[in-house]
Design a protein around this motif. Structure first.
Motif, PDB file in Angstrom:
ATOM      1  N   SER A  19       0.859  -1.186   0.000  1.00 38.69           N
ATOM      2  CA  SER A  19       0.000   0.000   0.000  1.00 38.69           C
ATOM      3  C   SER A  19       0.890   1.228   0.000  1.00 38.69           C
ATOM      4  CB  SER A  19      -0.908   0.029   1.233  1.00 38.69           C
ATOM      5  OG  SER A  19      -1.774   1.146   1.195  1.00 38.69           O
ATOM      6  N   PRO A  74      -0.333   1.987   6.579  1.00 33.58           N
ATOM      7  CA  PRO A  74      -0.685   0.670   6.051  1.00 33.58           C
ATOM      8  C   PRO A  74       0.509  -0.122   5.507  1.00 33.58           C
ATOM      9  CG  PRO A  74      -2.333   2.268   5.425  1.00 33.58           C
ATOM     10  CD  PRO A  74      -1.221   3.043   6.062  1.00 33.58           C
ATOM     11  N   ALA A  87       2.369  -1.377   8.503  1.00 35.07           N
ATOM     12  CA  ALA A  87       1.583  -2.432   9.136  1.00 35.07           C
ATOM     13  C   ALA A  87       1.786  -3.750   8.408  1.00 35.07           C
ATOM     14  CB  ALA A  87       0.105  -2.044   9.157  1.00 35.07           C
ATOM     15  N   ALA A  88       1.839  -3.703   7.073  1.00 29.19           N
ATOM     16  CA  ALA A  88       2.081  -4.914   6.292  1.00 29.19           C
ATOM     17  C   ALA A  88       3.484  -5.455   6.528  1.00 29.19           C
ATOM     18  CB  ALA A  88       1.854  -4.628   4.809  1.00 29.19           C
ATOM     19  N   TYR A 137      -1.808  -8.150   4.688  1.00 28.34           N
ATOM     20  CA  TYR A 137      -2.197  -6.992   3.897  1.00 28.34           C
ATOM     21  C   TYR A 137      -2.977  -5.991   4.749  1.00 28.34           C
ATOM     22  CZ  TYR A 137      -0.630  -9.415  -0.271  1.00 28.34           C
ATOM     23  OH  TYR A 137       0.155 -10.042  -1.204  1.00 28.34           O
ATOM     24  N   PRO A 138      -2.920  -4.715   4.388  1.00 23.37           N
ATOM     25  CA  PRO A 138      -3.559  -3.693   5.226  1.00 23.37           C
ATOM     26  C   PRO A 138      -5.025  -3.962   5.546  1.00 23.37           C
ATOM     27  CG  PRO A 138      -2.104  -2.637   3.669  1.00 23.37           C
ATOM     28  CD  PRO A 138      -2.107  -4.104   3.309  1.00 23.37           C
ATOM     29  N   HIS A 139      -5.789  -4.496   4.584  1.00 23.73           N
ATOM     30  CA  HIS A 139      -7.205  -4.737   4.879  1.00 23.73           C
ATOM     31  C   HIS A 139      -7.406  -5.903   5.846  1.00 23.73           C
ATOM     32  CE1 HIS A 139      -6.788  -7.568   1.374  1.00 23.73           C
ATOM     33  NE2 HIS A 139      -7.558  -8.320   2.136  1.00 23.73           N
ATOM     34  N   MET A 149      -6.482  -1.205   9.305  1.00 27.53           N
ATOM     35  CA  MET A 149      -5.378  -0.294   9.584  1.00 27.53           C
ATOM     36  C   MET A 149      -5.394   0.899   8.634  1.00 27.53           C
ATOM     37  SD  MET A 149      -2.847   0.024  11.664  1.00 27.53           S
ATOM     38  CE  MET A 149      -1.706   1.400  11.778  1.00 27.53           C
ATOM     39  N   ASN A 156      -3.985   5.208   8.090  1.00 32.08           N
ATOM     40  CA  ASN A 156      -2.695   5.881   8.212  1.00 32.08           C
ATOM     41  C   ASN A 156      -2.471   6.493   9.585  1.00 32.08           C
ATOM     42  OD1 ASN A 156      -0.228   6.529   6.882  1.00 32.08           O
ATOM     43  ND2 ASN A 156      -0.869   8.667   6.844  1.00 32.08           N
ATOM     44  N   LEU A 167      -1.524   0.113  15.564  1.00 28.14           N
ATOM     45  CA  LEU A 167      -1.572  -1.281  15.137  1.00 28.14           C
ATOM     46  C   LEU A 167      -2.142  -2.164  16.241  1.00 28.14           C
ATOM     47  CD1 LEU A 167      -0.770  -3.261  12.879  1.00 28.14           C
ATOM     48  CD2 LEU A 167       1.481  -3.430  13.941  1.00 28.14           C
ATOM     49  N   LEU A 199       2.895   3.500  13.721  1.00 26.50           N
ATOM     50  CA  LEU A 199       1.915   2.443  13.987  1.00 26.50           C
ATOM     51  C   LEU A 199       1.374   2.540  15.407  1.00 26.50           C
ATOM     52  CD1 LEU A 199       3.719  -0.555  12.228  1.00 26.50           C
ATOM     53  CD2 LEU A 199       1.867   0.866  11.329  1.00 26.50           C
ATOM     54  N   GLN A 207      -5.339   0.529  -1.666  1.00 25.89           N
ATOM     55  CA  GLN A 207      -5.338   1.878  -1.118  1.00 25.89           C
ATOM     56  C   GLN A 207      -6.746   2.259  -0.669  1.00 25.89           C
ATOM     57  OE1 GLN A 207      -3.241   3.876  -0.134  1.00 25.89           O
ATOM     58  NE2 GLN A 207      -4.190   5.864  -0.044  1.00 25.89           N
TER      59      GLN A 207
END
Length: 483
Positions: free
Chosen positions: A49, A54, A57-58, A64-66, A89, A91, A95, A120, A398
């Motif tokens: 992303s 995001p 976080a990945a 993956y962010p979602h 997650m 911006n 986290l 995060l 995104q």
């Protein structure tokens, strides 16, 4: 066999074309070049992303962010007992995933430390790392004041921020009067060096040094500000908006900022030149850290990884900042040097930052958790074997920052030859990256590419289903029910 130390270096918003050894721009990065000479450069790496939170976080969750849960930072300060629910997650979210990456390293005997930008959640960073500092911008501002220095934090200067709301950074360039040794990124390197010096001597280390640069604003000290001549920088073929772009790009907040700065190339030359200077400033901090490893005699006991969270549009496609599915924003540096591994390898393998978490564990001899989505690249880095295929399917996504953004959610799949982008409620995009590397010819309406389009749409659907993407049903209604 003793466990290797691991040094993870992360820059912020650095394009893949800034690496000196790639020869794509005049930008010089001799220290990162040295890592590439002694290791593997994955030249086709993408970000999951193209936005800070995001993407990071990945990197650290291996998902993956979602798939990653986040929440505002006003929750309790301990992961234990904390509600792990909340939104996906975003911006500005903290986290809310268990710290598997560092916990499994700690269980193996590693000391873990973090210096610099975290993004995060300040409330959870100490759940992940034994030591952490420099993850709040105020810490640097306070250090400048306590040291009797001018305020080196560029975002405190309104002249490098837009008059629009939100008043984020713009492409304006300006000299920062601070000494380079006192710049924010040098300060972050100082923290990492201190953490390395103070680490337990009886443990291997996992040290992260995460820079804020070359993220704008482009207010940097000399000699970096004037390091590159702006006058001869050629206009990129895709500097202006292309026919066939999604409608939302025309109303994007980042198109407005592009127009504010200047719709003609001359306005952007200095922005490019100073951006390159900023990259070289970061490279010099990388050199300081590598020098410390060499001075201690542990370079051959240490894995060194250099990457960036996402790229930067720099006005191309008529857009500023990141957030975009285009190559300038999507492609990132990834260089991994493993002791005893192959050197000078330039790989076009299909890789993503989603692969970093399992690769870190593979390099430490730890079996990656099954919930992680990425692929362990440690065999490629150690032995020059088991590289992913060049046409491995890679995915990115995104979510707009808010209504002001003026854009829409998107999902992306690429086999490194073709790239398909689903723009929610808007025109989709299909590019042939071999024939059209500047992504100026959207071929979604081209009958000759219909089979490619159908194949990539189905691949994207399967990925959305496998990863539990909340937009899968909407994607199916928009793109698949009409076939």
């Amino acid at each position: 066999m003793s466990l290797p130390n691991i040094l993870l270096l992360i820059s912020d918003q650095q394009r893949a074309d800034t690496l000196g050894f790639r020869g794509l721009t005049p930008c010089r990065t001799p220290h990162i070049d040295r890592l590439a000479e002694q290791g593997v450069s994955f030249d086709r790496c993408i970000t999951p992303s193209p936005i800070c939170g995001p993407a990071r976080a990945a990197i650290f969750s291996g998902r993956y962010p979602h798939q990653v849960r986040g929440a505002k930072e006003d929750d309790p300060h301990s992961i234990e007992g904390r509600d792990h629910g909340g939104d996906m997650m975003l911006n500005d979210y903290s986290l809310r995933e268990p710290p598997l990456l560092t916990q499994l390293l700690k269980d193996r005997g590693y000391h873990t430390a973090y210096a610099g930008k975290w993004h995060l959640g300040a409330d959870v960073v100490h759940d992940w790392f034994d030591a952490a500092w420099g993850f709040i911008n105020r810490q640097y501002m306070d250090w400048c004041a306590e040291s009797g220095l001018p305020d080196g934090w560029p975002l405190n200067d309104d002249s490098v921020r837009t008059h629009r709301k939100p008043n984020m950074s713009i492409p304006v360039t300006k000299v920062n009067p601070i000494d380079p040794a006192h710049s924010n990124d040098a300060w972050i390197a100082d923290i990492a060096l201190k953490q390395l010096a103070e680490r337990p001597s009886d443990k291997p280390f996992f040290q992260v040094c995460s820079f804020n640069g070359p993220h704008p604003p482009f207010k940097i000290p000399e000699p970096y500000f004037s390091m590159y001549d702006a006058s001869g920088i050629p206009e990129p073929p895709n500097f202006r908006p292309a026919d066939g772009e999604p409608d939302c790009k025309g109303q994007s907040f980042y198109r407005l900022l592009w127009q504010d700065h200047g719709e003609y190339w001359e306005a952007w030359r200095k922005s490019f030149a100073v951006y390159w200077g900023f990259v070289t400033l970061i490279d010099d901090q990388v050199g300081r850290l590598l020098g410390a490893l060499e001075a201690e005699g542990i370079m051959e006991e240490t894995v060194v990884i250099f990457c960036s969270d996402h790229g930067e549009m720099l006005g191309q496609h008529g857009l500023w900042q990141k957030f975009q599915p285009y190559e300038e924003s999507l492609r990132v540096p990834l260089v991994i040097r493993a002791p005893g591994g192959p050197g000078g390898v330039r790989s076009n393998a299909g890789v993503s930052l989603i692969d970093l978490a399992p690769t870190l564990h593979g390099l430490a001899g730890i079996q990656p958790p099954e919930v992680w989505e990425g692929r362990d690249l440690s065999s490629a880095c150690r032995h020059g074997t088991a590289f992913p295929a060049q046409d491995r399917l890679l995915f990115s996504e995104q979510k707009p920052l808010g209504a002001f953004h003026g854009e829409t959610d998107w999902r992306l799949v690429t086999d490194n030859r073709h790239k398909y982008v689903w723009n929610r409620g808007d025109r989709d995009e299909l590019y042939d990256l071999e024939k059209d590397p500047w992504e100026m010819d959207n071929r979604t309406e081209d009958k000759s590419t219909e089979k490619v389009l159908n194949r990539l749409q189905e691949e994207l659907r399967e990925w959305m289903e496998q990863t539990g993407d909340p937009l899968r049903e909407e994607f199916e209604r928009e793109c698949l029910t009409t076939k």
